[in-house]
Write a protein that holds these residues in place. Structure first.
Motif, mmCIF file in Angstrom:
data_model
loop_
_atom_site.group_PDB
_atom_site.id
_atom_site.type_symbol
_atom_site.label_atom_id
_atom_site.label_comp_id
_atom_site.label_asym_id
_atom_site.label_seq_id
_atom_site.Cartn_x
_atom_site.Cartn_y
_atom_site.Cartn_z
ATOM 1 N N ARG A 103 -37.250 4.651 48.687
ATOM 2 C CA ARG A 103 -36.731 3.921 47.700
ATOM 3 C C ARG A 103 -37.038 4.578 46.437
ATOM 4 N NH1 ARG A 103 -38.542 -1.018 50.085
ATOM 5 N NH2 ARG A 103 -40.381 -1.518 49.161
ATOM 6 N N LEU A 104 -38.505 4.566 45.556
ATOM 7 C CA LEU A 104 -38.764 5.743 45.168
ATOM 8 C C LEU A 104 -38.517 7.250 44.856
ATOM 9 C CD1 LEU A 104 -41.038 5.975 42.835
ATOM 10 C CD2 LEU A 104 -42.319 7.983 43.901
ATOM 11 N N HIS A 105 -37.449 7.815 46.244
ATOM 12 C CA HIS A 105 -36.466 8.748 46.106
ATOM 13 C C HIS A 105 -35.274 8.816 45.507
ATOM 14 C CE1 HIS A 105 -35.280 12.743 46.527
ATOM 15 N NE2 HIS A 105 -34.886 12.385 48.058
ATOM 16 N N ALA A 106 -34.803 7.567 46.180
ATOM 17 C CA ALA A 106 -32.583 7.653 46.128
ATOM 18 C C ALA A 106 -33.537 6.449 44.751
ATOM 19 C CB ALA A 106 -33.317 6.062 46.987
ATOM 20 N N ALA A 137 -27.267 0.749 45.086
ATOM 21 C CA ALA A 137 -25.891 0.665 45.285
ATOM 22 C C ALA A 137 -25.263 2.094 45.647
ATOM 23 C CB ALA A 137 -24.718 -0.474 44.150
ATOM 24 N N ALA A 138 -24.631 2.095 47.022
ATOM 25 C CA ALA A 138 -24.062 2.757 47.456
ATOM 26 C C ALA A 138 -22.906 4.039 46.406
ATOM 27 C CB ALA A 138 -22.861 2.647 48.231
ATOM 28 N N ASP A 139 -23.235 5.077 45.908
ATOM 29 C CA ASP A 139 -22.060 5.667 44.889
ATOM 30 C C ASP A 139 -20.896 5.987 45.663
ATOM 31 O OD1 ASP A 139 -23.555 7.754 46.447
ATOM 32 O OD2 ASP A 139 -23.328 9.440 44.750
ATOM 33 N N PHE A 140 -20.691 5.403 47.187
ATOM 34 C CA PHE A 140 -19.278 5.951 48.261
ATOM 35 C C PHE A 140 -19.321 4.360 48.380
ATOM 36 C CE2 PHE A 140 -22.623 6.217 50.374
ATOM 37 C CZ PHE A 140 -22.782 4.970 51.437
ATOM 38 N N ASP A 141 -17.879 5.138 47.965
ATOM 39 C CA ASP A 141 -16.997 3.481 49.189
ATOM 40 C C ASP A 141 -17.526 3.676 50.776
ATOM 41 O OD1 ASP A 141 -15.290 1.819 50.186
ATOM 42 O OD2 ASP A 141 -13.554 2.335 49.446
ATOM 43 N N PRO A 142 -17.787 2.391 51.479
ATOM 44 C CA PRO A 142 -18.261 2.318 52.736
ATOM 45 C C PRO A 142 -17.309 2.652 53.284
ATOM 46 C CG PRO A 142 -19.645 1.163 51.481
ATOM 47 C CD PRO A 142 -18.612 1.739 51.383
ATOM 48 N N MET A 143 -16.744 1.350 53.717
ATOM 49 C CA MET A 143 -15.259 1.439 54.335
ATOM 50 C C MET A 143 -14.357 2.656 54.279
ATOM 51 S SD MET A 143 -14.167 -2.337 53.844
ATOM 52 C CE MET A 143 -12.566 -2.118 54.950
ATOM 53 N N ALA A 144 -14.507 3.456 53.071
ATOM 54 C CA ALA A 144 -13.658 4.896 53.247
ATOM 55 C C ALA A 144 -14.760 5.514 53.547
ATOM 56 C CB ALA A 144 -13.015 4.883 51.626
ATOM 57 N N ALA A 145 -16.157 6.175 53.693
ATOM 58 C CA ALA A 145 -16.591 6.644 54.499
ATOM 59 C C ALA A 145 -16.642 6.552 55.869
ATOM 60 C CB ALA A 145 -17.963 6.437 54.025
ATOM 61 N N GLU A 146 -16.390 5.373 56.219
ATOM 62 C CA GLU A 146 -16.628 5.058 57.762
ATOM 63 C C GLU A 146 -15.085 5.198 58.372
ATOM 64 O OE1 GLU A 146 -18.269 0.718 58.205
ATOM 65 O OE2 GLU A 146 -18.489 1.827 60.225
ATOM 66 N N ALA A 147 -14.340 5.018 57.711
ATOM 67 C CA ALA A 147 -12.125 5.882 57.942
ATOM 68 C C ALA A 147 -12.591 6.917 58.349
ATOM 69 C CB ALA A 147 -12.006 5.133 57.484
ATOM 70 N N ARG A 152 -22.987 6.594 60.577
ATOM 71 C CA ARG A 152 -22.889 5.609 60.574
ATOM 72 C C ARG A 152 -23.419 4.767 59.619
ATOM 73 N NH1 ARG A 152 -17.440 3.641 62.341
ATOM 74 N NH2 ARG A 152 -17.902 5.165 64.543
ATOM 75 N N GLU A 153 -25.206 5.159 60.116
ATOM 76 C CA GLU A 153 -25.878 3.630 59.841
ATOM 77 C C GLU A 153 -26.618 4.271 58.179
ATOM 78 O OE1 GLU A 153 -29.646 2.499 63.043
ATOM 79 O OE2 GLU A 153 -30.092 4.411 61.499
ATOM 80 N N ARG A 154 -25.632 5.945 57.628
ATOM 81 C CA ARG A 154 -26.376 5.814 56.433
ATOM 82 C C ARG A 154 -25.039 5.099 55.812
ATOM 83 N NH1 ARG A 154 -27.615 12.301 57.201
ATOM 84 N NH2 ARG A 154 -29.796 12.368 58.163
ATOM 85 N N ILE A 155 -23.711 5.101 56.176
ATOM 86 C CA ILE A 155 -23.023 4.237 55.374
ATOM 87 C C ILE A 155 -22.930 3.126 55.488
ATOM 88 C CG2 ILE A 155 -20.332 4.355 56.220
ATOM 89 C CD1 ILE A 155 -20.381 6.907 57.331
ATOM 90 N N THR A 156 -23.524 2.406 56.457
ATOM 91 C CA THR A 156 -23.977 1.073 56.396
ATOM 92 C C THR A 156 -24.845 0.257 56.036
ATOM 93 O OG1 THR A 156 -24.220 0.862 58.612
ATOM 94 C CG2 THR A 156 -22.166 0.784 58.181
ATOM 95 N N LYS A 175 -30.771 3.722 53.606
ATOM 96 C CA LYS A 175 -29.925 4.504 54.200
ATOM 97 C C LYS A 175 -28.915 5.169 53.606
ATOM 98 C CE LYS A 175 -31.882 4.291 58.920
ATOM 99 N NZ LYS A 175 -32.983 5.508 59.331
ATOM 100 N N ALA A 176 -27.838 4.722 52.272
ATOM 101 C CA ALA A 176 -26.966 5.156 51.704
ATOM 102 C C ALA A 176 -27.288 6.382 51.341
ATOM 103 C CB ALA A 176 -25.832 4.138 50.913
ATOM 104 N N TRP A 177 -28.683 6.588 50.298
ATOM 105 C CA TRP A 177 -29.530 7.479 49.588
ATOM 106 C C TRP A 177 -29.345 8.801 50.890
ATOM 107 C CZ3 TRP A 177 -33.794 10.273 50.547
ATOM 108 C CH2 TRP A 177 -34.414 9.476 52.108
ATOM 109 N N LYS A 178 -29.305 8.415 51.710
ATOM 110 C CA LYS A 178 -28.864 10.031 52.634
ATOM 111 C C LYS A 178 -27.831 10.460 53.307
ATOM 112 C CE LYS A 178 -33.389 9.607 55.284
ATOM 113 N NZ LYS A 178 -33.560 9.115 56.582
#
Lengths: 299, 299
Positions: free
Chosen positions: A64-67, A277-287, B201-205, B209-212
């Motif tokens: 978490r610290l690193h993220a 929070a993720a700095d990407f769109d998870p749904m787009a990334a999964e697609a 997928r884990e990193r995405i969802t 893990k999103a920071w990875k």
């Protein structure tokens, strides 16, 4: 004794363990029993299990610290864990344990022994300052800036006026770090005369430990009470809420490893960092992941 | 299935595991099944136990290496463990595991990512050469000199003539190290398409893990077969008895951690180092220890 299988007695939470072990002027360094296990009521096997459980928590807290540090807008934090203590008090084993939990990327370790020629050619904090960890990292110091008081005082390497002045120099240095976002968490291990004798004897008598034997350890042991006083002085003069000292009983290695882990956990948790929070769109990334998978299959 | 409690099936000795995993031109990189467990017939829980057992052996072997280096007459040896593999193949977990076994003093870890400005201003081996471990130490390289072929080739960072020349430059570099007493042991992890998909997928969802997550990992995944070819070329052109490559199946993290530990153990054991004889008189040292103890009691 209660019956039943897995019960290991109540486990004190990180803040509780930290409170129990925080240096207290009333009790002093000498007032902490080296064979005690404050905050832990179980036995060795329970301690080992608790250590394993904590490893995941510590790792997650470091991540978490690193993220957070990866984000431009993130509060930038880092942490220095200072380990001091007599010879054979178990500093190395504690660091090995933490390194197994966090990994070497998250926990950088620096040992400060007798200064090298290059180090000695600089002011005493030079070698320390260059090891201040990057944002998001933890640095474990195996001995530290405090050697420039302790070793210098005990071995007469400089006049009293020199090392006396360093208490304040170190406090200023640590305050500056704390103000900048680098926590300094300081642990003084305490080992009993009997336990140290046993550990030093092993180094003398066991072929696989002989390489750890140093004649200077025996010379230092003769001055046990002088060292106790030097430790007391360091603790009294450099303990602060910004950069606190903890005194950790270390006759039981499993306890010391667990306790230092809990102290570290307490300080990491106190930073109160969430997963960013993720700095990407998870749904787009999964697609995109699925598209890549489909593409490979066609090749 | 056999009945009974603790049986974990036959454990292959380090030399045997190394022989099974050594890169073979016949089989190639693609010919190693990522979900296989060569040399290990047990299950995950057995693998974890075997890992714990090996941790002590690896630590002891590293300490022998270190103890030898402390002696002026000692054969001076060191070891570099190179870890390469696709994204999410588990390099970090393996290093964390080894670091917990050996400790950060014995195992220094260096990650070689995109070159920094300073690194890029030097010839490509500069950043590698300065991380060659001191005598008695092991260095784990999380990515390595091989990125200067792989990443450069895959991302077109330099013309083919540049990275093509590096195969031989690296071989010469590694031969020089081996001749000087620094073993270079190289591990290429192999993860299946399915397992990589699951880990990415884990990193995405997962919020923790999103920071990875890196978009470039997905772009690289699309070029799965091109990477396979690039790995094959590296293995064929830079495998040697002096600096051997191993291909380690990594779909099961516990297996990869155990297997890399065994390979490391094999190379440390091959150095055939005993504990050096004590350079002090044990009886005199024990008498001194007892004298110190008596002295403290009188103070």
């Amino acid at each position: 004794m209660t019956g039943g299988g897995d019960s290991r007695g109540p486990i004190t939470d990180p803040a509780g363990v930290a409170a129990l072990l925080r240096f207290s002027r009333q009790r002093g360094f000498a007032g902490v029993a080296a064979d005690s296990t404050p905050g832990f009521s179980g036995k060795k096997a329970d301690g080992r299990r608790a250590q394993d459980d904590d490893a995941g928590l510590i790792r997650s807290a470091q991540e978490r610290l690193h993220a957070h540090a990866l984000r431009p807008e993130g509060g930038r934090r880092a942490l220095i864990l200072v380990l001091q203590g007599r010879d054979a008090s178990g500093k190395g084993g504690i660091i090995r344990h933490l390194s197994g939990a966090v990994g070497p990327h998250g926990l950088q370790t620096w040992a400060f022994g007798v200064p090298t020629e290059e180090e000695a050619a600089h002011h005493f904090l030079w070698r320390i300052q260059r090891r201040v960890p990057a944002w998001g990292r933890i640095a474990a110091f195996d001995r530290s800036q405090y050697e420039d008081i302790l070793a210098v005082r005990m071995h007469g390497l400089a006049p009293r006026s020199v090392w006396e002045g360093r208490y304040d120099t170190i406090i200023d240095f640590e305050n500056g770090l704390a103000a900048s976002g680098v926590d300094v968490v300081k642990v003084m291990l305490t080992v009993s005369q009997e336990e140290q004798a046993e550990r030093l004897r092993e180094r003398i008598t066991r072929p696989d430990k002989a390489w750890k034997h140093a004649a200077s350890d025996l010379a230092d042991r003769r001055r046990w009470h002088e060292y106790t006083q030097a430790f007391e002085d360091v603790l009294v003069r450099t303990d602060s809420d910004a950069s606190p000292w903890y005194v950790v009983p270390s006759d039981r290695k499993w306890y010391a490893r667990w306790a230092v882990g809990r102290i570290l956990l307490h300080h990491l948790e106190s930073m109160d960092l969430d997963w960013p929070a993720a700095d990407f769109d998870p749904m787009a990334a999964e697609a995109e992941l699925d598209a890549a998978t489909a593409l490979i299959a066609c090749d």
